[in-house]
Design a protein around this motif. Structure first.
Motif, PDB file in Angstrom:
ATOM      1  N   ARG A  60       4.827  -6.213   0.465  1.00 20.05           N
ATOM      2  CA  ARG A  60       6.196  -5.421   1.200  1.00 20.05           C
ATOM      3  C   ARG A  60       7.180  -6.303   1.104  1.00 20.05           C
ATOM      4  O   ARG A  60       8.164  -5.187   1.407  1.00 20.05           O
ATOM      5  CB  ARG A  60       5.328  -4.890   2.373  1.00 20.05           C
ATOM      6  CG  ARG A  60       4.628  -3.486   2.047  1.00 20.05           C
ATOM      7  CD  ARG A  60       3.520  -3.203   3.426  1.00 20.05           C
ATOM      8  NE  ARG A  60       2.639  -2.275   2.953  1.00 20.05           N
ATOM      9  CZ  ARG A  60       1.558  -2.690   2.226  1.00 20.05           C
ATOM     10  NH1 ARG A  60       1.439  -3.772   2.286  1.00 20.05           N
ATOM     11  NH2 ARG A  60       0.459  -1.205   2.158  1.00 20.05           N
TER      12      ARG A  60
ATOM     13  N   LYS B 259       7.296  -3.225  -3.372  1.00 15.01           N
ATOM     14  CA  LYS B 259       5.655  -2.535  -3.648  1.00 15.01           C
ATOM     15  C   LYS B 259       5.113  -2.809  -4.219  1.00 15.01           C
ATOM     16  O   LYS B 259       4.739  -2.121  -5.415  1.00 15.01           O
ATOM     17  CB  LYS B 259       6.653  -0.574  -3.364  1.00 15.01           C
ATOM     18  CG  LYS B 259       6.910   0.294  -2.740  1.00 15.01           C
ATOM     19  CD  LYS B 259       7.681   1.483  -4.065  1.00 15.01           C
ATOM     20  CE  LYS B 259       8.418   2.252  -2.158  1.00 15.01           C
ATOM     21  NZ  LYS B 259       9.073   3.525  -3.057  1.00 15.01           N
TER      22      LYS B 259
ATOM     23  N   ASP C  81       7.223   0.796  -7.824  1.00 15.22           N
ATOM     24  CA  ASP C  81       8.482   1.404  -7.608  1.00 15.22           C
ATOM     25  C   ASP C  81       8.091   2.153  -8.625  1.00 15.22           C
ATOM     26  O   ASP C  81       8.026   1.895 -10.432  1.00 15.22           O
ATOM     27  CB  ASP C  81       9.432   0.172  -7.322  1.00 15.22           C
ATOM     28  CG  ASP C  81      10.772   1.111  -6.931  1.00 15.22           C
ATOM     29  OD1 ASP C  81       9.843   2.293  -6.311  1.00 15.22           O
ATOM     30  OD2 ASP C  81      11.066   0.123  -5.951  1.00 15.22           O
TER      31      ASP C  81
END
Length: 300
Positions: free
Chosen positions: A44, A54, A75
């Motif tokens: 993260r 992500k 993403d």
């Protein structure tokens, strides 16, 4: 009406309890780990992931002084895939390699030569860059390009390098077609040059839903998984290099969404993609770490 509402709530409560009971029974059956290495925050951390927060981890391998985990972007607007580099000695984070594309980097392997290469799945091909680049990423994100790309007639879903027999294994994932679920073996020639070659050797079948493979001499492990609420399986085999046959010794149930597996001399390490933001809140048993297991407990 109140009685009807109470009965409805009671049914819902009973359903939740039954689901939780089933969940706990399943979780309790998972083998205990020897050590865990938390990567929840790392996948993260956009500053450590080439701008992405992500990331979805996939492959895992040892590479000399390091342990590597590949990851691709989850993403909507994809960022470049990366390799997280850890110190092999204590599994502490060292730096990040930023790969040249956004492909689903399911497999990663090191051809066991300090003047050789790190190999990465690249869709219907595999790419490689020099092992020496790993040292240069200390404390930062280092962009690399592939010095060699080898095209394939299938998808390189996962891979490993067997340092004992000096072969690169590349396996293809298939959910339900056994004819497309295989691993192919290649020698790595001219590995210290900028244009190593991969002459084909042989092929074996592997279980459906294969996500990770590790071969080390006469031992083989295959990680198989599919679905956020389905248990994974870890198949452990003895491997006969002469006859090119594997013999199943055990099948172990693991938490959902297991991906890459790599064997050392004593421990096997497994990475779970359930740690990723895309899956963590919807997986029945998310795992924040990559895990260490004692190999001898699996019968090989």
């Amino acid at each position: 009406m109140k009685n009807v509402t109470k009965r409805a709530l009671a049914i819902v409560f009973l359903f939740v309890v039954m689901c939780n009971l089933s969940f706990f029974v399943s979780a309790a059956s998972y083998p205990s780990t020897s050590a865990t290495y938390n990567i929840y925050n790392l996948v993260r951390n956009s500053s450590a992931s080439g701008g992405c927060s992500k990331m979805i981890p996939q492959g895992i391998t040892f590479a000399g002084d390091y342990l590597l985990i590949s990851a691709y972007c989850g993403d909507d607007v994809p960022h470049n895939s990366v390799i997280y580099v850890f110190k092999e000695s204590d599994k502490s984070y060292y730096g990040t390699i930023k790969l040249p594309g956004t492909e689903h980097v399911g497999g990663i392997a090191y051809d066991c030569d300090r003047s050789g290469n790190v190999w990465v799945s690249n869709g219907n091909s595999v790419g490689c860059f020099k092992y020496s680049k790993l040292a240069d990423c200390k404390g930062k994100v280092l962009s690399v390009s592939y010095n060699r790309v080898a095209n394939l007639s299938y998808t390189a879903s996962t891979m490993c390098y067997d340092a004992v027999n000096n072969y690169l294994w590349i396996a293809q994932f298939s959910e339900n077609d056994s004819s497309k679920s295989f691993a192919r073996c290649y020698a790595v020639n001219d590995k210290t040059t900028s244009t190593p070659t991969l002459p084909y050797q042989f092929e074996i079948s592997v279980p459906l839903k294969t996500q990770g493979i590790s071969v080390r001499g006469n031992r083989m492990m295959i990680s198989s998984s599919y679905g956020r609420n389905n248990d994974s399986k870890l198949y452990s085999y003895t491997w006969n290099q002469t006859s090119k046959t594997k013999t199943l010794k055990s099948t172990t149930i693991l938490p959902p969404l297991s991906e890459g597996v790599v064997m050392g001399s004593t421990y096997a390490y497994v990475v779970y993609e359930s740690v990723a933001p895309k899956y963590y809140d919807t997986c029945s048993y998310p795992v924040k770490y990559f895990a260490s297991y004692v190999i001898s407990k699996f019968g090989i």
